[in-house]
Design an enzyme around this catalytic site. Structure first.
Site: not given
Ligand code: GAR
Length: 231
Positions: A112, A144-145, A148
């Site tokens: 995250h 978990d459920e 985040d």
């Molecule tokens: C990353 O920054 C990841 O942490 C975020 O999406 C991006 C994906 O980048 N994830 C979230 O926001 C999940 N809620 P990537 O496709 O280049 O790995």
């Protein structure tokens, strides 16, 4: 021969985190094998990366299922068929069902782009920049459920600069994501992560408790103790 951890990845976008995991595996830094990549998005850039590295992939589109539970069931089946031992969410932009979480207890990780529990949800790089926090970063946690909310494994901290927007901050955070996700997976592969309630114990790790960061830095570092003989 080392036993390799069988990883399944779920991704919706460009896949730079998946790439970093592949790179660590190919460089011999991670005793793991990416046995299956699943995406919900037929246009996801991550598919090109999988193809380039010979990683098996499947596109499982939610539109083809009646509801999220059915969609997730198809993913569970695909992952189980490959005997996946660890599921990594790498930019997977959907909330997985409780059934999915229960299908891989203690075996799903997420990355995250914020310092949880601050800024859960989406577009959090822009939210952190707009809020005026001095630090943000990224978090690898077990899933978990909740959204985040799972036990935290590793976090990396980056400074937020006055001129930052979501893009510039997001790029700085992403560079650290690419370092801590493979590290968390390596610790899991080595059997060094123990979930104890909300806490994840990392076996064989010590931390220097006296290291700190201040942003902006103090202009004049105050001495911790008055110098002897001065008063
Ligand atoms: C990353 O920054 C990841 O942490 C975020 O999406 C991006 C994906 O980048 N994830 C979230 O926001 C999940 N809620 P990537 O496709 O280049 O790995």
């Amino acid at each position: 021969m080392t036993v390799k951890l069988r990883i399944g990845a779920l991704a919706s976008g460009g896949g730079s985190n998946v790439q970093s995991i592949i790179d660590h595996i190919e460089a011999g830094k991670l005793a793991a094998e990416l046995v299956l990549l699943l995406t919900d998005n037929p246009d996801a850039g991550v598919l090109k990366r999988a193809a380039r590295h010979g990683i098996p992939f499947a596109i499982i589109e939610p539109e083809n299922y009646e509801n999220r539970d059915e969609h997730d069931r198809a993913m569970i089946e695909a992952l189980k068929a490959e005997h996946v031992e660890l599921v990594v969410l790498a930019g997977y932009m959907r909330i997985i069902s409780p059934e999915f979480v229960r299908a891989f207890p203690g075996r799903i990780m997420n990355i995250h782009p914020a310092l949880l529990p601050a800024f859960p949800g989406i577009h959090v790089q822009a939210k952190a920049a707009a809020y005026g926090v001095r630090f943000s970063g990224c978090t690898v946690h077990f899933v978990d459920e909740g959204m985040d909310t799972g036990p935290i494994i590793l976090q990396a901290v980056v400074p937020v600069l006055p001129e930052d927007d979501g893009d510039s901050l997001g790029a700085r955070i992403l560079r650290q994501e690419h370092r801590i996700y493979p590290e968390a997976i390596r610790l899991f592969a080595e059997g060094r992560l123990q979930i104890e309630g909300r806490h994840v114990r990392i076996l064989g790790h010590t931390v220097d408790a006296d290291r700190y960061m201040i942003n902006p830095p103090l202009e004049e570092e105050a001495p911790l103790w008055p110098e002897e003989g001065k008063d």
